[in-house]
Design a protein around this motif. Sequence first.
Motif, PDB file in Angstrom:
ATOM      1  N   GLU A  18       0.875  -1.170   0.000  1.00 34.65           N
ATOM      2  CA  GLU A  18       0.000   0.000   0.000  1.00 34.65           C
ATOM      3  C   GLU A  18       0.904   1.208   0.000  1.00 34.65           C
ATOM      4  N   THR A  19       0.612   2.160  -0.880  1.00 39.30           N
ATOM      5  CA  THR A  19       1.337   3.424  -0.905  1.00 39.30           C
ATOM      6  C   THR A  19       0.327   4.528  -1.131  1.00 39.30           C
ATOM      7  N   GLY A  20       0.780   5.751  -1.051  1.00 34.83           N
ATOM      8  CA  GLY A  20      -0.134   6.872  -1.186  1.00 34.83           C
ATOM      9  C   GLY A  20      -0.505   7.176  -2.624  1.00 34.83           C
ATOM     10  N   SER A  21      -1.646   7.830  -2.780  1.00 34.45           N
ATOM     11  CA  SER A  21      -2.103   8.242  -4.110  1.00 34.45           C
ATOM     12  C   SER A  21      -1.656   9.668  -4.441  1.00 34.45           C
ATOM     13  N   GLU A  22      -1.172  10.401  -3.452  1.00 36.89           N
ATOM     14  CA  GLU A  22      -0.765  11.781  -3.651  1.00 36.89           C
ATOM     15  C   GLU A  22       0.505  11.865  -4.507  1.00 36.89           C
ATOM     16  N   ASP A  23       0.763  13.044  -5.077  1.00 33.13           N
ATOM     17  CA  ASP A  23       1.952  13.262  -5.905  1.00 33.13           C
ATOM     18  C   ASP A  23       3.241  12.930  -5.160  1.00 33.13           C
ATOM     19  N   TYR A  24       3.252  13.149  -3.853  1.00 39.09           N
ATOM     20  CA  TYR A  24       4.433  12.861  -3.036  1.00 39.09           C
ATOM     21  C   TYR A  24       4.917  11.421  -3.248  1.00 39.09           C
ATOM     22  N   PHE A  25       3.999  10.508  -3.527  1.00 37.12           N
ATOM     23  CA  PHE A  25       4.319   9.081  -3.643  1.00 37.12           C
ATOM     24  C   PHE A  25       4.558   8.628  -5.084  1.00 37.12           C
ATOM     25  N   ALA A  26       4.565   9.544  -6.037  1.00 37.67           N
ATOM     26  CA  ALA A  26       4.693   9.178  -7.453  1.00 37.67           C
ATOM     27  C   ALA A  26       5.995   8.423  -7.733  1.00 37.67           C
ATOM     28  N   ALA A  27       7.101   8.851  -7.154  1.00 38.80           N
ATOM     29  CA  ALA A  27       8.381   8.160  -7.392  1.00 38.80           C
ATOM     30  C   ALA A  27       8.328   6.731  -6.863  1.00 38.80           C
ATOM     31  N   ALA A  28       7.708   6.543  -5.724  1.00 31.63           N
ATOM     32  CA  ALA A  28       7.586   5.190  -5.166  1.00 31.63           C
ATOM     33  C   ALA A  28       6.739   4.319  -6.085  1.00 31.63           C
ATOM     34  N   ARG A  29       5.630   4.863  -6.567  1.00 24.30           N
ATOM     35  CA  ARG A  29       4.774   4.073  -7.459  1.00 24.30           C
ATOM     36  C   ARG A  29       5.532   3.703  -8.741  1.00 24.30           C
ATOM     37  N   ARG A  30       6.322   4.624  -9.276  1.00 22.84           N
ATOM     38  CA  ARG A  30       7.114   4.311 -10.480  1.00 22.84           C
ATOM     39  C   ARG A  30       8.127   3.203 -10.188  1.00 22.84           C
ATOM     40  N   LEU A  31       8.762   3.233  -9.028  1.00 24.55           N
ATOM     41  CA  LEU A  31       9.700   2.173  -8.641  1.00 24.55           C
ATOM     42  C   LEU A  31       9.005   0.818  -8.642  1.00 24.55           C
ATOM     43  N   TYR A  32       7.832   0.748  -8.037  1.00 27.11           N
ATOM     44  CA  TYR A  32       7.121  -0.526  -7.949  1.00 27.11           C
ATOM     45  C   TYR A  32       6.686  -1.022  -9.329  1.00 27.11           C
ATOM     46  N   VAL A  33       6.235  -0.126 -10.180  1.00 26.96           N
ATOM     47  CA  VAL A  33       5.851  -0.517 -11.545  1.00 26.96           C
ATOM     48  C   VAL A  33       7.068  -1.045 -12.300  1.00 26.96           C
ATOM     49  N   ARG A  34       8.211  -0.395 -12.147  1.00 29.62           N
ATOM     50  CA  ARG A  34       9.445  -0.870 -12.816  1.00 29.62           C
ATOM     51  C   ARG A  34       9.809  -2.284 -12.375  1.00 29.62           C
ATOM     52  N   HIS A  35       9.418  -2.660 -11.187  1.00 34.30           N
ATOM     53  CA  HIS A  35       9.730  -3.992 -10.648  1.00 34.30           C
ATOM     54  C   HIS A  35       8.581  -4.973 -10.827  1.00 34.30           C
ATOM     55  N   GLY A  36       7.603  -4.620 -11.660  1.00 36.92           N
ATOM     56  CA  GLY A  36       6.553  -5.569 -12.029  1.00 36.92           C
ATOM     57  C   GLY A  36       5.271  -5.494 -11.237  1.00 36.92           C
ATOM     58  N   PHE A  37       5.164  -4.594 -10.285  1.00 39.48           N
ATOM     59  CA  PHE A  37       3.936  -4.468  -9.498  1.00 39.48           C
ATOM     60  C   PHE A  37       2.857  -3.798 -10.340  1.00 39.48           C
ATOM     61  N   THR A  38       1.621  -4.219 -10.129  1.00 38.88           N
ATOM     62  CA  THR A  38       0.473  -3.614 -10.795  1.00 38.88           C
ATOM     63  C   THR A  38      -0.574  -3.282  -9.732  1.00 38.88           C
ATOM     64  N   GLU A  39      -1.443  -2.343 -10.064  1.00 41.85           N
ATOM     65  CA  GLU A  39      -2.497  -1.981  -9.118  1.00 41.85           C
ATOM     66  C   GLU A  39      -3.438  -3.153  -8.899  1.00 41.85           C
ATOM     67  N   CYS A  40      -3.958  -3.243  -7.691  1.00 37.11           N
ATOM     68  CA  CYS A  40      -4.864  -4.324  -7.312  1.00 37.11           C
ATOM     69  C   CYS A  40      -5.869  -3.785  -6.307  1.00 37.11           C
ATOM     70  N   PRO A  41      -6.906  -4.551  -6.011  1.00 38.97           N
ATOM     71  CA  PRO A  41      -7.850  -4.139  -4.962  1.00 38.97           C
ATOM     72  C   PRO A  41      -7.170  -4.201  -3.585  1.00 38.97           C
ATOM     73  N   PRO A  42      -7.791  -3.605  -2.574  1.00 40.01           N
ATOM     74  CA  PRO A  42      -7.241  -3.722  -1.219  1.00 40.01           C
ATOM     75  C   PRO A  42      -7.066  -5.190  -0.830  1.00 40.01           C
ATOM     76  N   PHE A  43      -6.066  -5.469  -0.055  1.00 41.12           N
ATOM     77  CA  PHE A  43      -5.733  -6.830   0.372  1.00 41.12           C
ATOM     78  C   PHE A  43      -5.707  -6.880   1.895  1.00 41.12           C
ATOM     79  N   ALA A  44      -5.621  -8.078   2.426  1.00 38.72           N
ATOM     80  CA  ALA A  44      -5.573  -8.306   3.879  1.00 38.72           C
ATOM     81  C   ALA A  44      -6.701  -7.513   4.552  1.00 38.72           C
ATOM     82  N   ASP A  45      -6.363  -6.662   5.522  1.00 43.32           N
ATOM     83  CA  ASP A  45      -7.377  -5.922   6.265  1.00 43.32           C
ATOM     84  C   ASP A  45      -7.625  -4.513   5.728  1.00 43.32           C
ATOM     85  N   TYR A  46      -7.008  -4.179   4.608  1.00 41.42           N
ATOM     86  CA  TYR A  46      -7.189  -2.842   4.038  1.00 41.42           C
ATOM     87  C   TYR A  46      -8.596  -2.695   3.456  1.00 41.42           C
TER      88      TYR A  46
END
Length: 163
Positions: free
Chosen positions: A116-144
């Motif tokens: 789970e990461t933030g949706s705000e612009d502050y977290f854009a670099a983190a989201r790009r890192l995860y996408v580069r490593h093969g992560f894709t968006e998904c529904p909430p998991f576990a207790d989220y």
Amino acid sequence: MIDIGLDSPAQEDVRLLLEEHLADMYAASPAESVHALDHAGLSRPEITFWTARENGSLLACGALKEFPIGADGAKEGELKSMRTTHAARGRGIAGLLLAAIVCEARGRGLSRLCLETGSEDYFAAARRLYVRHGFTECPPFADYVPDPNSVFMSLELIPVDLP
């Protein structure tokens, strides 16, 4: 040389980095949308914690939380508390640490690694890192639960044997 290894979130330099991380999370997101853990939370038995260091100096940290997903003993993992020091940013350290955690999760036979990461612009670099490593968006998991301030991502893992 960058050393990535198991470490304690209670180490003084790590605690300071985690405190900075939490302060930034609360500055960037509403309190109810902050899911980062402090050093005590990261010391729980279901969490494995790593740091990246160079000549003993802390560069980054990250953690893997395991949780069961069924009665058959299957498990998934959640990436927690990825943080790079300001001085180490832009050097690829986060990618090295993330790759090490993904490799460990595969070696443990986890079926999926989520985050789970933030949706705000502050977290854009983190989201790009995860996408580069093969992560894709998904529904909430576990207790989220769905949250407009959160982006949920996952990576399906193919188990491999570690040496």
